[in-house]
Design an enzyme around this catalytic site. Structure first.
Site, PDB file in Angstrom:
ATOM      1  N   ARG A 176     -15.400   4.962   8.596  1.00 38.05           N
ATOM      2  CA  ARG A 176     -15.292   6.383   8.973  1.00 38.05           C
ATOM      3  C   ARG A 176     -13.843   6.715   9.362  1.00 38.05           C
ATOM      4  NH1 ARG A 176     -18.131  10.909  11.164  1.00 38.05           N
ATOM      5  NH2 ARG A 176     -17.391  11.587  13.216  1.00 38.05           N
ATOM      6  N   ARG A 187     -21.296   8.217  10.401  1.00 39.58           N
ATOM      7  CA  ARG A 187     -21.564   7.265  11.465  1.00 39.58           C
ATOM      8  C   ARG A 187     -22.752   6.409  11.016  1.00 39.58           C
ATOM      9  NH1 ARG A 187     -21.152  12.431  14.070  1.00 39.58           N
ATOM     10  NH2 ARG A 187     -19.360  12.572  15.485  1.00 39.58           N
ATOM     11  N   HIS A 210     -17.042  16.786  14.207  1.00 39.23           N
ATOM     12  CA  HIS A 210     -16.517  16.799  15.572  1.00 39.23           C
ATOM     13  C   HIS A 210     -16.716  18.183  16.177  1.00 39.23           C
ATOM     14  CE1 HIS A 210     -13.541  13.262  14.761  1.00 39.23           C
ATOM     15  NE2 HIS A 210     -14.743  12.841  15.074  1.00 39.23           N
ATOM     16  N   HIS A 230     -17.909   2.265  11.595  1.00 41.15           N
ATOM     17  CA  HIS A 230     -16.955   3.229  12.138  1.00 41.15           C
ATOM     18  C   HIS A 230     -15.541   2.981  11.619  1.00 41.15           C
ATOM     19  CE1 HIS A 230     -17.962   6.535  14.737  1.00 41.15           C
ATOM     20  NE2 HIS A 230     -16.742   6.524  15.238  1.00 41.15           N
ATOM     21  N   TYR A 274      -6.392  11.271  14.648  1.00 42.83           N
ATOM     22  CA  TYR A 274      -5.975  10.737  13.351  1.00 42.83           C
ATOM     23  C   TYR A 274      -4.545  11.131  13.000  1.00 42.83           C
ATOM     24  CZ  TYR A 274     -10.814   9.457  12.941  1.00 42.83           C
ATOM     25  OH  TYR A 274     -12.046   8.896  13.181  1.00 42.83           O
ATOM     26  N   LYS A 312     -24.272  13.984  16.075  1.00 39.97           N
ATOM     27  CA  LYS A 312     -24.514  13.942  17.514  1.00 39.97           C
ATOM     28  C   LYS A 312     -25.145  15.247  17.977  1.00 39.97           C
ATOM     29  CE  LYS A 312     -20.947  10.657  18.887  1.00 39.97           C
ATOM     30  NZ  LYS A 312     -19.758  10.428  19.736  1.00 39.97           N
TER      31      LYS A 312
END
Length: 303
Positions: free
Chosen positions: A251, A153, A274, A248, A283, A177
């Protein structure tokens, strides 16, 4: 932004501090929660609701309906509801209100949004452009190689430190995150570009300043996400890629290309950082679209 009335201001600040520390929300999530809760507080004050204790569930439904009529997308509406839930749940937990009026709010269904990606040919085109042999040119090549080579990111890229790169192990230590740490392998191209930047680019950019951030601008200051976006747009134009390129997108392309070449979802989840495998599964829809096109083109009864 300070909301008129000490009661609202105090409640908002206490909640946001709690979410930042106890819930370990990322900086971006903290900013989003602040904007959403301040917007609600402004509306409440305009309705003469002098404190959070004055708010009823009917008020919440009225506010959300107003936001819906304003054209707010389901995903944005969902973010508002999540922020309100956090807010009133915290106030109830602290005994500042007697009832959590947000507990019955239902999250709207958000349609699946298939991410746009670059083809492998487009990525190669972007990575093959001629860049000046300056410190910025060497840095920019390393940035693009890292974004695509590690699936970072933009916020993760600009937060990298000198100690994030583990050259012996050929790994990158990344904080994603919620400050969750993951370790990502780096390929030969990314390592070569990064080592070249560390050898000939970064020393000139940092000058006499002391800074442990990995990617710098002139004067030894850390790069911002805005700067990364801008340099990517410039490189995309130079590569002849007409559609807007942003971190992104690289990514998304990183993930889709790995899946296309046989990577499993669990490994992809770890590489992307994630928390939930369901996030990674988006995806597979990109891959299904590709398979559908292959079937349409090559099956004798596909058309």
């Amino acid at each position: 932004m300070k909301i008129r009335g000490d009661t609202w201001s105090g409640a908002l600040e206490s909640t946001l501090r709690f979410l930042a520390t106890e819930k370990d929300h990322s900086v971006n999530t903290q900013m989003t929660n602040r904007l959403l809760l301040e917007a609600f507080a402004r509306w409440a004050v305009a309705k003469n609701l002098v404190s959070p204790a004055s708010v009823t569930s009917e008020h919440l439904y009225e506010y959300l309906e107003k936001e819906k009529e304003r054209g707010l997308a389901p995903s944005s509406l969902k973010a508002s509801i999540v922020a309100l839930r956090h807010f009133f749940s915290y106030l109830r937990q602290e005994g500042l209100i007697s009832v959590d009026v947000s507990q019955d709010l239902e999250l709207p269904k958000v349609g699946l949004r298939i991410p746009r990606i670059l083809s492998e040919k487009d990525v190669l085109q972007l990575l093959s452009i001629d860049l000046p042999e300056t410190e910025e040119g060497v840095r920019n090549r390393a940035i693009v190689e890292m974004l695509y080579g590690a699936g970072l990111r933009a916020s993760e890229l600009v937060d990298l430190r000198l100690t994030s790169f583990l050259p012996e192990e050929q790994l990158l230590r990344v904080f994603g995150k919620g400050r969750k740490e993951r370790v990502v392998p780096l390929g030969c191209a990314a390592i070569h570009a990064l080592e070249e930047y560390l050898r000939s680019g970064r020393p000139r950019l940092v000058g006499t300043r002391r800074c442990d951030f990995l990617f710098l601008k002139r004067g030894g200051r850390p790069l911002s996400r805005f700067s990364v976006n801008q340099l990517l747009l410039q490189m995309a134009r130079k590569a002849g890629l007409r559609h807007g390129i942003h971190p992104h997108l690289l990514r998304h392309s990183f993930a889709t290309h790995l899946l296309h070449r046989g990577a499993d979802l669990r490994s992809l989840q770890l590489l992307l950082g994630h928390a939930d495998l369901a996030t990674t599964q988006i995806y597979t829809h990109v891959e299904i679209d590709r398979l559908r096109e292959v079937h349409r083109r090559f099956h004798p009864r596909g058309k």
